[in-house]
Design a protein around this motif. Structure first.
Motif, PDB file in Angstrom:
ATOM      1  N   LEU A 188       0.831  -1.205   0.000  1.00 16.13           N
ATOM      2  CA  LEU A 188       0.000   0.000   0.000  1.00 16.13           C
ATOM      3  C   LEU A 188       0.871   1.264   0.000  1.00 16.13           C
ATOM      4  O   LEU A 188       0.682   2.181  -0.787  1.00 16.13           O
ATOM      5  CB  LEU A 188      -0.924   0.000   1.221  1.00 16.13           C
ATOM      6  CG  LEU A 188      -1.738   1.275   1.410  1.00 16.13           C
ATOM      7  CD1 LEU A 188      -2.932   1.289   0.464  1.00 16.13           C
ATOM      8  CD2 LEU A 188      -2.209   1.448   2.846  1.00 16.13           C
ATOM      9  N   LEU A 189       1.854   1.284   0.910  1.00 15.70           N
ATOM     10  CA  LEU A 189       2.670   2.489   1.031  1.00 15.70           C
ATOM     11  C   LEU A 189       3.550   2.707  -0.200  1.00 15.70           C
ATOM     12  O   LEU A 189       3.746   3.834  -0.636  1.00 15.70           O
ATOM     13  CB  LEU A 189       3.505   2.433   2.311  1.00 15.70           C
ATOM     14  CG  LEU A 189       2.654   2.722   3.543  1.00 15.70           C
ATOM     15  CD1 LEU A 189       3.370   2.320   4.809  1.00 15.70           C
ATOM     16  CD2 LEU A 189       2.268   4.187   3.613  1.00 15.70           C
ATOM     17  N   TYR A 190       4.066   1.628  -0.772  1.00 17.04           N
ATOM     18  CA  TYR A 190       4.842   1.780  -1.998  1.00 17.04           C
ATOM     19  C   TYR A 190       3.962   2.353  -3.107  1.00 17.04           C
ATOM     20  O   TYR A 190       4.379   3.216  -3.869  1.00 17.04           O
ATOM     21  CB  TYR A 190       5.431   0.439  -2.435  1.00 17.04           C
ATOM     22  CG  TYR A 190       6.683   0.045  -1.678  1.00 17.04           C
ATOM     23  CD1 TYR A 190       7.566   1.019  -1.223  1.00 17.04           C
ATOM     24  CD2 TYR A 190       6.991  -1.287  -1.427  1.00 17.04           C
ATOM     25  CE1 TYR A 190       8.716   0.660  -0.526  1.00 17.04           C
ATOM     26  CE2 TYR A 190       8.136  -1.654  -0.743  1.00 17.04           C
ATOM     27  CZ  TYR A 190       8.999  -0.674  -0.291  1.00 17.04           C
ATOM     28  OH  TYR A 190      10.140  -1.024   0.383  1.00 17.04           O
TER      29      TYR A 190
ATOM     30  N   ALA B  90       0.693   9.861  -3.345  1.00 12.87           N
ATOM     31  CA  ALA B  90      -0.699  10.205  -3.041  1.00 12.87           C
ATOM     32  C   ALA B  90      -0.832  11.618  -2.475  1.00 12.87           C
ATOM     33  O   ALA B  90       0.046  12.110  -1.762  1.00 12.87           O
ATOM     34  CB  ALA B  90      -1.277   9.190  -2.053  1.00 12.87           C
ATOM     35  N   ASP B  91      -1.952  12.257  -2.784  1.00  7.97           N
ATOM     36  CA  ASP B  91      -2.225  13.600  -2.260  1.00  7.97           C
ATOM     37  C   ASP B  91      -2.306  13.606  -0.736  1.00  7.97           C
ATOM     38  O   ASP B  91      -2.103  14.638  -0.109  1.00  7.97           O
ATOM     39  CB  ASP B  91      -3.579  14.109  -2.788  1.00  7.97           C
ATOM     40  CG  ASP B  91      -3.512  14.374  -4.278  1.00  7.97           C
ATOM     41  OD1 ASP B  91      -2.385  14.470  -4.796  1.00  7.97           O
ATOM     42  OD2 ASP B  91      -4.578  14.481  -4.901  1.00  7.97           O
ATOM     43  N   HIS B  92      -2.666  12.458  -0.192  1.00  2.86           N
ATOM     44  CA  HIS B  92      -2.909  12.438   1.245  1.00  2.86           C
ATOM     45  C   HIS B  92      -1.702  12.914   2.061  1.00  2.86           C
ATOM     46  O   HIS B  92      -1.866  13.480   3.141  1.00  2.86           O
ATOM     47  CB  HIS B  92      -3.329  11.047   1.705  1.00  2.86           C
ATOM     48  CG  HIS B  92      -3.708  11.002   3.148  1.00  2.86           C
ATOM     49  ND1 HIS B  92      -4.869  11.592   3.608  1.00  2.86           N
ATOM     50  CD2 HIS B  92      -3.058  10.529   4.241  1.00  2.86           C
ATOM     51  CE1 HIS B  92      -4.919  11.452   4.921  1.00  2.86           C
ATOM     52  NE2 HIS B  92      -3.846  10.808   5.328  1.00  2.86           N
TER      53      HIS B  92
ATOM     54  N   LYS C 296       8.752   2.826   8.601  1.00  2.00           N
ATOM     55  CA  LYS C 296       8.172   1.974   9.646  1.00  2.00           C
ATOM     56  C   LYS C 296       7.403   0.790   9.063  1.00  2.00           C
ATOM     57  O   LYS C 296       7.522  -0.338   9.536  1.00  2.00           O
ATOM     58  CB  LYS C 296       7.200   2.788  10.528  1.00  2.00           C
ATOM     59  CG  LYS C 296       7.854   3.776  11.459  1.00  2.00           C
ATOM     60  CD  LYS C 296       8.635   3.111  12.544  1.00  2.00           C
ATOM     61  CE  LYS C 296       9.782   4.024  12.940  1.00  2.00           C
ATOM     62  NZ  LYS C 296      10.799   3.400  13.747  1.00  2.00           N
ATOM     63  N   LEU C 297       6.575   1.077   8.067  1.00  2.00           N
ATOM     64  CA  LEU C 297       5.589   0.073   7.660  1.00  2.00           C
ATOM     65  C   LEU C 297       5.914  -0.629   6.346  1.00  2.00           C
ATOM     66  O   LEU C 297       5.282  -1.631   6.008  1.00  2.00           O
ATOM     67  CB  LEU C 297       4.200   0.727   7.549  1.00  2.00           C
ATOM     68  CG  LEU C 297       3.654   1.327   8.848  1.00  2.00           C
ATOM     69  CD1 LEU C 297       2.325   2.016   8.598  1.00  2.00           C
ATOM     70  CD2 LEU C 297       3.503   0.266   9.937  1.00  2.00           C
ATOM     71  N   ALA C 298       6.874  -0.116   5.593  1.00  2.00           N
ATOM     72  CA  ALA C 298       7.139  -0.745   4.291  1.00  2.00           C
ATOM     73  C   ALA C 298       8.619  -1.082   4.109  1.00  2.00           C
ATOM     74  O   ALA C 298       8.996  -2.254   4.085  1.00  2.00           O
ATOM     75  CB  ALA C 298       6.663   0.167   3.163  1.00  2.00           C
ATOM     76  N   THR C 299       9.476  -0.054   4.018  1.00  2.00           N
ATOM     77  CA  THR C 299      10.867  -0.351   3.682  1.00  2.00           C
ATOM     78  C   THR C 299      11.569  -1.145   4.778  1.00  2.00           C
ATOM     79  O   THR C 299      12.514  -1.877   4.510  1.00  2.00           O
ATOM     80  CB  THR C 299      11.657   0.947   3.385  1.00  2.00           C
ATOM     81  OG1 THR C 299      11.421   1.903   4.418  1.00  2.00           O
ATOM     82  CG2 THR C 299      11.200   1.548   2.073  1.00  2.00           C
TER      83      THR C 299
ATOM     84  N   LEU D 161      17.517   5.481   1.254  1.00  2.00           N
ATOM     85  CA  LEU D 161      16.834   5.766  -0.007  1.00  2.00           C
ATOM     86  C   LEU D 161      15.905   4.583  -0.245  1.00  2.00           C
ATOM     87  O   LEU D 161      16.355   3.497  -0.610  1.00  2.00           O
ATOM     88  CB  LEU D 161      17.858   5.905  -1.142  1.00  2.00           C
ATOM     89  CG  LEU D 161      17.262   6.020  -2.552  1.00  2.00           C
ATOM     90  CD1 LEU D 161      16.418   7.284  -2.690  1.00  2.00           C
ATOM     91  CD2 LEU D 161      18.363   6.010  -3.597  1.00  2.00           C
ATOM     92  N   GLY D 162      14.611   4.792   0.011  1.00  2.00           N
ATOM     93  CA  GLY D 162      13.685   3.667  -0.111  1.00  2.00           C
ATOM     94  C   GLY D 162      14.157   2.529   0.766  1.00  2.00           C
ATOM     95  O   GLY D 162      14.478   2.733   1.935  1.00  2.00           O
ATOM     96  N   PRO D 163      14.236   1.321   0.233  1.00  2.00           N
ATOM     97  CA  PRO D 163      14.583   0.169   1.072  1.00  2.00           C
ATOM     98  C   PRO D 163      16.084  -0.080   1.205  1.00  2.00           C
ATOM     99  O   PRO D 163      16.481  -1.190   1.533  1.00  2.00           O
ATOM    100  CB  PRO D 163      13.901  -0.987   0.335  1.00  2.00           C
ATOM    101  CG  PRO D 163      13.864  -0.551  -1.087  1.00  2.00           C
ATOM    102  CD  PRO D 163      13.853   0.939  -1.121  1.00  2.00           C
ATOM    103  N   VAL D 164      16.912   0.912   0.941  1.00  2.00           N
ATOM    104  CA  VAL D 164      18.351   0.678   1.059  1.00  2.00           C
ATOM    105  C   VAL D 164      19.021   1.767   1.890  1.00  2.00           C
ATOM    106  O   VAL D 164      18.524   2.876   1.997  1.00  2.00           O
ATOM    107  CB  VAL D 164      19.052   0.617  -0.327  1.00  2.00           C
ATOM    108  CG1 VAL D 164      18.476  -0.507  -1.172  1.00  2.00           C
ATOM    109  CG2 VAL D 164      18.953   1.950  -1.054  1.00  2.00           C
TER     110      VAL D 164
END
Lengths: 388, 153, 280
Positions: A259-261, A266-268, A342-345, C254-257
C-alpha cells in the motif's frame, strides 16, 4: 541478536509459576545479588518513566494512565495494581542506544593527533523490570538494526547481552495501543527472561510467572513461588484475551507495505503535512527509531577533540542534507519517509515491520496524528497520484 | 566532389533502415565533402545548404560573438547529423559549423530534399522522424547545459 | 559479497598522514594518505572511506587511487563545507582520521570479457578512476573500453594528467566534453550524454558504470537504454548524507536501502524506481 539466540529465551516451562505480589522485593533481591541494577517504571514529571529503582516502593504502583492522541495523563487506580500503566514516553532503547554518547576523544600531538577510544565496552548489568510486549518487540527489532548487520555496534551489543528482561504482559489495553493487530502483544512470546502477568483479585494480588531462559529460571529459583493452579493460568489467559479484544485501535497490517509503496505520490501526504509540525516527538518515543547523528568538538585550546553520537530524527530538515540542500526538504516528504520506513521499507531491510503497535507516537504527537488513521486514509483514498 | 552511392548513404546511422528506393532518391543529391581543420562547413546568415551527415572528424556548432570570437555550443561527431535550416523558412543558416579536425561529411542538398519530402510524404515522414529525434537530442543537451548541473550550489 | 571487517570498532578512526596534496580544479584537491596502521583492509574500486578532520568532522569520500596500491589511499575532495574545506586545505605531514573501506564496489569482475563503458560527470570521475586503473592493469580481460567524461569547463576537469595519458593509448577510447568552453578548449562541447553518439561499443555485450550528479545519472541511463544496454548491466554510484558509514545512523536511506552499505554502487534495475522519485 546473534550473540544471544532467541531460542535460548523462548522456551517456556510447561507450567507457569505464581509469585505473591508481596514477594516482588524478593525478586529485586534475587536480581541485585546477581549484580543487576534494576530499571523499572517510576513516576516522574507526571509520567511513568523507566529509571533505576531500588525496590518495589519506587515503582509506579497504584498508578494508571489515560492516553489518547496528543494526550497523556496519570490517574490513580483503585485496585492497587503495580503495573497498571501502559507504555510511557521514555521507553527502553535509551539503556542500550543512549540519547547521547561519547564515541572517542582525540589528543593533538606534535606529529598529528592520537585517537583514544572510549574504555572497552563494560556496561552495567541491567535488569529491565516491566517491559511491555510491544516494547520487547521494539528491542528485538532494534537488535536487528544496530547489532544484526555486518558492523554490529559493540556497546549496544554488550549492554544487550548483559541485560535481564522481566516482561510484563498487558491485561488492559491503553488508549492508543494497537499491538494486537501488529502481532506484538498483549502477551510476550519471546525475548524475555521472565514474563509476569499481574492478577489482582479480591484479597489476592499475585503474578503468574513464566521463565523464558536459563537465566530466568535461575532467578526465579531464588524467589518464593509455587506452581500455578489451572484456574490462575486460565484467568491470565482470559485477561489477555480481553485486553486484545478491548483494544479500540488497529492497524490493518495486511498488504500495508505494498500500500505504502503504491501511495508514494498520493495527495494524502499533503494533508498530513498540513498538521505535522516535524517536531520529532514520534521518533523520540518510538521504540525502534534508531537514527543518530554525530557532533565534533574541540576544547578552547584546540588540543583535544571528541566525537559524540546523539539521537537524530528523519523529521529534521538537515537530516538528509547533501551539499546544496536537503534531499527531503518538505515536511510531507519527511513524514512519508518516516511512515514508509516503519511500515514498508523496514520489511525489505530487516524482514519485519518497524512498528510494534505501542501507540506512543500517537500519544505524544502534539497534534494527535494517528498513524493507524493515516494508513486507513491512504487505503481508502481512490485519489489521483496513486501510481508509483 | 564525389557522388555518394546509396549503399554508403545507408551505412550512416542517421539513415539506417531507410528503404533502398528512398536511399536512391537521396543519393541523387548527395555528395561527399572534406574539410580541413578550422574550415567552415557552413556560416551563420548564409542560405541553408542542406543536411550534413558526419562520417569522420568533428564539427563544432558555434556562434561568432564580437567580444569572445567563436563561441562553441555543441560538438557533432561521426554518425551524427547537423543542419536543419533547409527545412524551415526562410532557409537561412543560424549558426556556424566549423571542422575541429579533418572532417568528412555527406551533404544532401536542401532544396531538392525539401521538394522530395513534399512530393513523397513517406520519405518526408521517415526523414522528419529522424530529424525530430536529432532535434530532441539537441534540445535535451541544451537544456542540461542550461541547468548547469555541475555548478557548485 | 564479503564485507571487509575494519580492524577496530567501526566508529573509531585510524590516523593517516597526508603525503601529498594536489589541486585538481579551483575547488577540488586530491589528497594521498598513508595510514599509520599497516594491514588495513584493501579497498575495491567504488568503495569509500569516512575521512575525519581533527575537531571539525567527518565526511564520506570515495577512494580514487589504484586498487593495486592499497597502502596509498587517494581521496579527491571538493571543498563545499567545513570538513571538506579543512581537508582540502591540509598540507603534507598533517594527519587525518580514516574509517573504512565501506560500501559496495563496481563490478569489475562481471565486466570481464565484455565492453566497458565508464560515464562520469564532474567529480563523479573520482570513484571511477580506480576502475580505470584496474582495467588498464588487466587490459586483456576486457574488450572495448570507453571513458565518457563531462565537466562544466576545462578548468573543472579532474585528473588532467591521467586523461592525457589515457587519450594517448590505442586500447582506450577517451571522450571528454565540457558544457562551457573557454577560448583554449579545442575539445567537445556539450553535455556528457551527447558523447554517446561518438562512442563505439556493443550494447548487448556492455557493462556500463555511471557516476555524477543525479540528473546526469538519470539522463545517462536513458541514453544507455536508448542504445540497448540492459538495466542489469548498468551500475550507478549515488551520494547521500552519511554519518556512520555502517548502516546504523539512518541518514543515507533511499527507499529500502542504506546507500552506505547497500551502495554506493547499485545495479540500476535494483534502484531505478527510487531514482525517479521526488524527495525520496
Amino acid at each position: 541478536m546473534p550473540a544471544r539466540p532467541a531460542a535460548s529465551r523462548s522456551a517456556s516451562p510447561a507450567v507457569p509459576a505464581v509469585m505473591a505480589a508481596g514477594d516482588l522485593g524478593q525478586l529485586f533481591s534475587a536480581l541485585t545479588t546477581r549484580g543487576y541494577q534494576v530499571i523499572g517504571p517510576t513516576v516522574r514529571d507526571g509520567a511513568v518513566v523507566y529509571d533505576a529503582v531500588d525496590g518495589p516502593d519506587a515503582l509506579a504502583a497504584g498508578w494508571g494512565d489515560e492516553q489518547a492522541p496528543g494526550s497523556y495523563r496519570l490517574v490513580r487506580r483503585r485496585d492497587g495494581a503495580i503495573f497498571g500503566h501502559r507504555s510511557g514516553p521514555t521507553g527502553w532503547k535509551r539503556f542500550f542506544w543512549p540519547p547521547e554518547l561519547r564515541l572517542w576523544q582525540a589528543r593533538r600531538m606534535e606529529d598529528g593527533f592520537r585517537v583514544e577510544a572510549e574504555p572497552a565496552a563494560d556496561p552495567p548489568r541491567r535488569a529491565l523490570l516491566g517491559v511491555r510486549p510491544c516494547q520487547l518487540h521494539g528491542l528485538l527489532r532494534l537488535d536487528r538494526v544496530v547489532a544484526g548487520g555486518p558492523y554490529p555496534d559493540p556497546r549496544y551489543r554488550a549492554a544487550r547481552e548483559r541485560a535481564f528482561i522481566v516482561a510484563v504482559n498487558c491485561t488492559e489495553a491503553g488508549g492508543t495501543c494497537f499491538c494486537a493487530s501488529m502481532g506484538t502483544g498483549p502477551a510476550a512470546t519471546a525475548g524475555y527472561d521472565l514474563a509476569l502477568t499481574e492478577l489482582v483479585t479480591d484479597g489476592a494480588h499475585r503474578f503468574l510467572v513464566e521463565a523464558g531462559s536459563e537465566a530466568g529460571r535461575a532467578v526465579l529459583s531464588g524467589v518464593p513461588h509455587r506452581q500455578a493452579e489451572k484456574d490462575e493460568v486460565a484467568a491470565a489467559r482470559v485477561l489477555l484475551q480481553k485486553a486484545a479484544e478491548a483494544m479500540g485501535r488497529r492497524l490493518d497490517a495486511g498488504g500495508v507495505k505494498e500500500l505504502l509503496y503504491e501511495k508514494f505520490e498520493a495527495d494524502h501526504w499533503d494533508r498530513v503535512a498540513e498538521r505535522c509540525l516535524a517536531c520529532a516527538n514520534c521518533t523520540s518515543v518510538c521504540p525502534t527509531c534508531f537514527c543518530t547523528t554525530v557532533t565534533d568538538a574541540t576544547d578552547l585550546a584546540g588540543g583535544r577533540a571528541e566525537r559524540r553520537r546523539r539521537w537524530d530524527s528523519c523529521f529534521s530538515v538537515d537530516f538528509s542534507y547533501i551539499h546544496g540542500g536537503p534531499v527531503r526538504a518538505s515536511v510531507k516528504s519527511r513524514y512519508r519517509q518516516w511512515l514508509t520506513h516503519k511500515l514498508a521499507t523496514w520489511h525489505d531491510q530487516f524482514g519485519t515491520s518497524g512498528c510494534v503497535g505501542c501507540g506512543q507516537c500517537i500519544t505524544w504527537c502534539p497534534v494527535g496524528i494517528d498513524l493507524t488513521a493515516e494508513v486507513r486514509a491512504l487505503r481508502a483514498g481512490g485519489e489521483r497520484g496513486n501510481g508509483v | 566532389m564525389t557522388k555518394v552511392p546509396p549503399e554508403v548513404l545507408g551505412e550512416h546511422p542517421f539513415l539506417q533502415n531507410l528503404s533502398p528506393e528512398h536511399l536512391r532518391t537521396l543519393a541523387a543529391w548527395s555528395r561527399e565533402l572534406e574539410f580541413g581543420r578550422g574550415e567552415l562547413l557552413f556560416r551563420e546568415g548564409g542560405p541553408a545548404t542542406g543536411l550534413y551527415l558526419v562520417r569522420s572528424g568533428r564539427v563544432s556548432v558555434e556562434l561568432h560573438t564580437p567580444d569572445r570570437g567563436p563561441a562553441p555550443v555543441q560538438t557533432v561527431g561521426p554518425g551524427e547529423a547537423v543542419g536543419w535550416s533547409w527545412l524551415i523558412p526562410p532557409h537561412r543558416l543560424r549558426f556556424d559549423g566549423r571542422a575541429l579536425e579533418p572532417t568528412r561529411v555527406i551533404l544532401i542538398d536542401g532544396e531538392p530534399l525539401r521538394a522530395a519530402c513534399e512530393s513523397d510524404p513517406e520519405l518526408g515522414f521517415h526523414l522528419l522522424r529522424r530529424l525530430v529525434g536529432m532535434l530532441a537530442g539537441r534540445l535535451e543537451a541544451a537544456r542540461l547545459q542550461i541547468l548547469d548541473m555541475f555548478r557548485r550550489r | 559479497m564479503a564485507v571487509p571487517q575494519p580492524v577496530l570498532e567501526p566508529m573509531v578512526p585510524v590516523t593517516a598522514k597526508v603525503l601529498g596534496v594536489r589541486r585538481e580544479t579551483p575547488d577540488t584537491w586530491t589528497l594521498s594518505l598513508e595510514p599509520d596502521r599497516p594491514g588495513l583492509p584493501a579497498f575495491r574500486p567504488g568503495q569509500f572511506n569516512m575521512v575525519y578532520a581533527f575537531g571539525i568532522g567527518e565526511v564520506p569520500i570515495s577512494i580514487s587511487g589504484d586498487p593495486a596500491r592499497p597502502e596509498r589511499l587517494v581521496h579527491t575532495v571538493r571543498a563545499v563545507g567545513a570538513v571538506t574545506r579543512a581537508l582540502a586545505g591540509s598540507r603534507p605531514g598533517q594527519v587525518v582520521g580514516l574509517r573504512g573501506p565501506f560500501g559496495t564496489a563496481w563490478p569489475v569482475e562481471e565486466a570481464r570479457g565484455r565492453d566497458l563503458v565508464v560515464a562520469a560527470g564532474g567529480i563523479g570521475l573520482a570513484p571511477l578512476r580506480p576502475v580505470l586503473y584496474h582495467v588498464l592493469s588487466n587490459r586483456a580481460d576486457y574488450d572495448r573500453v570507453v571513458l565518457l567524461y563531462g565537466a562544466r569547463s576545462r578548468a573543472e576537469l579532474l585528473y588532467r594528467r591521467d586523461l592525457e595519458r589515457w587519450r594517448g593509448r590505442f586500447d582506450l577510447d577517451v571522450l571528454v566534453t565540457v558544457d562551457r568552453p573557454d577560448a583554449r578548449w579545442r575539445g567537445n562541447v556539450g553535455v556528457v550524454t551527447a558523447l554517446f553518439q561518438q562512442a563505439a561499443f556493443r550494447p548487448e555485450a556492455t557493462v556500463a558504470l555511471v557516476c555524477g550528479p543525479e540528473v546526469m545519472i538519470r539522463f545517462t541511463l536513458l541514453e544507455l537504454e536508448k542504445r540497448g544496454v540492459p538495466d542489469h548491466r548498468t551500475y550507478v554510484s549515488l551520494e547521500r548524507n552519511m554519518k556512520c558509514g555502517v548502516g546504523t545512523c539512518g541518514h543515507c536511506q533511499l527507499g529500502p536501502v542504506f546507500v552506505c552499505h547497500d551502495g554506493p554502487v547499485f545495479r540500476t534495475d535494483r534502484i531505478r524506481d527510487w531514482l525517479g522519485k521526488r524527495e525520496p
